[in-house]
Design an enzyme around this catalytic site. Structure first.
Site, PDB file in Angstrom:
ATOM      1  N   PRO A  39      90.238  92.254  44.448  1.00 56.33           N
ATOM      2  CA  PRO A  39      90.465  90.861  44.850  1.00 56.33           C
ATOM      3  C   PRO A  39      89.546  90.501  46.001  1.00 56.33           C
ATOM      4  O   PRO A  39      89.502  91.205  47.011  1.00 56.33           O
ATOM      5  CB  PRO A  39      91.937  90.862  45.289  1.00 56.33           C
ATOM      6  CG  PRO A  39      92.195  92.274  45.718  1.00 56.33           C
ATOM      7  CD  PRO A  39      91.351  93.141  44.841  1.00 56.33           C
ATOM      8  N   CYS A 148      94.147  92.378  54.269  1.00 54.92           N
ATOM      9  CA  CYS A 148      93.189  91.486  54.920  1.00 54.92           C
ATOM     10  C   CYS A 148      93.193  91.710  56.432  1.00 54.92           C
ATOM     11  O   CYS A 148      94.229  91.564  57.087  1.00 54.92           O
ATOM     12  CB  CYS A 148      93.509  90.035  54.617  1.00 54.92           C
ATOM     13  SG  CYS A 148      92.300  88.872  55.308  1.00 54.92           S
ATOM     14  N   LYS A 187      98.397  96.049  47.656  1.00 54.60           N
ATOM     15  CA  LYS A 187      97.148  96.652  48.110  1.00 54.60           C
ATOM     16  C   LYS A 187      97.180  96.688  49.637  1.00 54.60           C
ATOM     17  O   LYS A 187      97.437  95.667  50.284  1.00 54.60           O
ATOM     18  CB  LYS A 187      95.948  95.847  47.626  1.00 54.60           C
ATOM     19  CG  LYS A 187      94.594  96.455  47.992  1.00 54.60           C
ATOM     20  CD  LYS A 187      93.455  95.725  47.285  1.00 54.60           C
ATOM     21  CE  LYS A 187      92.132  96.442  47.535  1.00 54.60           C
ATOM     22  NZ  LYS A 187      91.660  96.307  48.910  1.00 54.60           N
ATOM     23  N   ASN A 252      83.818 102.967  49.689  1.00 52.50           N
ATOM     24  CA  ASN A 252      82.665 103.867  49.553  1.00 52.50           C
ATOM     25  C   ASN A 252      82.035 103.856  48.163  1.00 52.50           C
ATOM     26  O   ASN A 252      81.285 104.775  47.822  1.00 52.50           O
ATOM     27  CB  ASN A 252      83.016 105.318  49.905  1.00 52.50           C
ATOM     28  CG  ASN A 252      83.388 105.501  51.356  1.00 52.50           C
ATOM     29  OD1 ASN A 252      83.260 104.584  52.167  1.00 52.50           O
ATOM     30  ND2 ASN A 252      83.852 106.686  51.697  1.00 52.50           N
ATOM     31  N   ALA A 274      84.550  96.272  45.403  1.00 49.82           N
ATOM     32  CA  ALA A 274      84.509  94.906  45.948  1.00 49.82           C
ATOM     33  C   ALA A 274      83.067  94.504  46.213  1.00 49.82           C
ATOM     34  O   ALA A 274      82.416  93.891  45.363  1.00 49.82           O
ATOM     35  CB  ALA A 274      85.350  94.832  47.225  1.00 49.82           C
TER      36      ALA A 274
END
Length: 601
Positions: A39, A148, A187, A252, A274
């Site tokens: 996301p 976040c 998450k 990573n 991401a």
């Protein structure tokens, strides 16, 4: 990926209630995906998800899991305008929590956009549940953002800034577990110690999360202080949580070669990408077999094991998806992607080279057999001509002339940001492309077509230089072949020379490709950022670091820099040679996606 066709069949009367699976049974029901599009705020929208899927075969495309961008639960609950600007399962306004009988449009389409998890940030169970009920008919699960790390999340008390408020997190997840028709997932980021992270994960699972995605960085690791993700903590969770726990690893992942090592090191069920996905949407795809030629895929002429998908081909495919699915019109007719050998082929029969830009899962190619270059040029010229705007069309525009429907379409709004990220390898040296892209605005498809034509010209030039260099090399006597001719400037260099394997330079060497090939943007490590002046420690932190160095005890900058002031640390992500052009550089910096804000889920 078949073209969307409106269904003419009548909906089944009184459809049976959706069966709700949880945990590993649910995971297996959606194909046990091993690779996941993370996301990302304003970046993991429908068109980009579809672009990523398009590089996989039909079966693997269905097994790839994608998350929506993060949505704000309270706003999603309260405002139909907000819902319509971010999530578009049909063309109708999303005002009902029941599944619409209207023709499917984009988000959550059962044939091309599943499996799909929709992510929200929230801190009130009623907001989270109400928002989730709007999207539940069009997705496979709803995810809670607990990762976040940005300032806006701190001020709004959501994301990673809920991690001290376990009671709220428990209520958020338990409410959806009990009352939502689809599973709830979460998450989150690791905490200060493996033990505390394990306790945190157990609480989230006990609350009712069917799947947990673990970002192997702590909350303070963002921006220049991002540093490396700690896979060992994810492995610790794997070994200490119940074996039926479904766990995704995040962090990573620079390219496809990092996926299997991550699965092995962490024991995770799947790997999430991401930022690397933004730079290379082909990251989950395998290269075509070496015995098959491809115009989309470049191989290093000195090492067939090194390669990557060409930027111009990815750009074309992205544009075709925008045309076909978002704008619902036929894509532009294009000539095949260029190869230097085209001029050497026998064209006496009048046949052009066959394009191989058809996505592997069946997206219709945008150039049909029998159409020649002249027809193609006429199409381009005709499409570029200004057309008279009707009164109805004028109503769609505000005083500045912007197409307001385009401005509020998430797939069109994100195009410029995506292309800055995708084209990053060439923007430093091809500043005219950078400038043209900076001027492109949401919905101005001709402006993006213009940028595409410039990119194709630049790639053609780069390929010709590579071909000429190889031709000159092959024509020389072996004694005349020196190191510079064996490794032309644009090519991937041998990484055997002295490079600190623990530095970001080592990662850049490993991932480096010519500018026309997709490749990740590798951040400096925090220690390197400090030396470069890109990140600054406070006076207290500097004194602590100096004390540790005097005592001969190294201190990890990632730990030291928690709470480091970010004031004044933002620098242009372009090369130093562009610093003279301050105004343009500042414009590009403004337009470039801010990765630390994008991948915060």
């Amino acid at each position: 990926m078949a073209q969307i066709v409106a269904s003419t069949a009548a909906p089944a009367p009184n459809p049976a209630k959706r069966v709700k699976l949880t945990g590993r049974a649910f995971y297996e029901s959606i194909g046990s995906p091993k690779v996941i599009v993370a996301p990302m705020v304003d970046r993991s929208e429908f068109a980009w998800r579809l672009l990523t899927r398009s590089y996989l075969d039909e079966q693997r495309s269905k097994e790839l899991l994608a998350y929506s961008p993060m949505f704000h639960a309270r706003l999603f609950r309260e405002q139909a305008k907000y819902r319509d600007a971010h999530f578009q399962p049909t063309k109708e306004s999303l005002v009902s929590k029941e599944k619409s009988e209207a023709t499917p449009y984009l988000d959550g389409h059962s044939e091309i956009d599943r499996p799909l998890f929709v992510q929200f940030c929230a801190n009130k169970p009623e907001d989270f549940l109400d928002a989730a009920q709007y999207v539940a008919p069009y997705c496979d699960a709803v995810d809670l953002n607990l990762g976040c790390p940005q300032g806006i999340a701190k001020s709004g008390h959501y994301g990673a800034f809920l991690q001290e408020d376990w009671d709220t997190i428990y209520k958020l997840i338990r409410t959806l577990r009990d009352e939502l028709e689809v599973p709830v997932t979460a998450k989150f980021r690791i905490q200060e110690t493996p033990e505390k992270t394990l306790e945190y994960a157990k609480m989230i699972l006990d609350a009712g999360a069917s799947i947990i995605a673990v970002h192997g960085r702590q909350r303070h690791q963002k921006g220049h202080n991002t540093g490396l993700a700690d896979w060992s903590v994810i492995r610790y969770l794997r070994e200490n949580l119940p074996p039926e726990t479904v766990l995704f690893a995040n962090g990573n992942i620079l390219n496809n070669n990092d996926i299997e090592p991550c699965l092995t090191a962490t024991g995770a069920d799947g790997v999430m990408s991401a930022e690397a996905n933004l730079s290379d949407p082909t990251i989950f795809a395998k290269p075509p077999p070496q015995d098959q030629s491809s115009r989309e895929y470049w191989r290093d002429p000195h090492n067939a094991g090194i390669g990557g998908y060409r930027i111009d081909g990815v750009f074309r495919r992205y544009m075709d998806i925008i045309y076909r699915y978002v704008l619902e019109q036929e894509p532009m007719t294009r000539q095949p992607l260029y190869l230097p050998t085209d001029a050497l082929q026998d064209t006496t029969n009048g046949c052009a080279p066959v394009s191989d830009t058809t996505p592997s899962n069946g997206v219709k190619r945008s150039i049909e057999e029998g159409e020649d270059e002249e027809d193609d040029q006429n199409d381009v010229n005709n499409s570029a001509k200004p057309t008279k705007t009707s009164k109805k069309q004028k109503k769609k525009h505000n005083k500045s002339g912007k197409d307001m429907a385009a401005v509020h379409n998430p797939n069109l709004k994100s195009m410029q940001g995506h292309l800055f990220q995708l084209l990053r390898p060439m923007l430093a040296s091809h500043t005219h492309i950078r400038d043209a892209l900076a001027r492109a605005r949401a919905g101005d498809i001709q402006a993006f077509e213009h940028v595409l034509s410039m990119v194709e010209d630049a790639v053609k030039e780069g390929l010709n230089e590579e071909y000429a260099s190889l031709h000159n090399l092959n024509s020389k006597h072996p004694n005349e072949q020196n190191e510079s001719t064996l490794h032309p400037t644009n090519h991937v260099h041998d990484t055997a020379h002295s490079v600190n394997r623990e530095s970001s330079d080592a990662a850049r060497e490993r991932c480096k490709r010519p500018f026309w090939v997709c490749q990740p943007n590798v951040r400096p490590l925090p220690e390197e950022a400090i030396k470069l002046g890109a990140m600054q420690l406070s006076k207290k932190e500097k004194e602590a670091l100096a004390q540790k160095e005097m005592e001969g005890r190294p201190m990890a900058v990632a730990t030291l820099a928690e709470g480091t002031s970010q004031a004044g640390v933002s620098k242009s992500s372009l090369s130093a040679e562009e610093e003279n052009d301050k105004s343009v550089s500042q414009l590009v910096e403004k337009e470039l996606p801010r990765e630390e804000a994008l991948a915060c889920g």
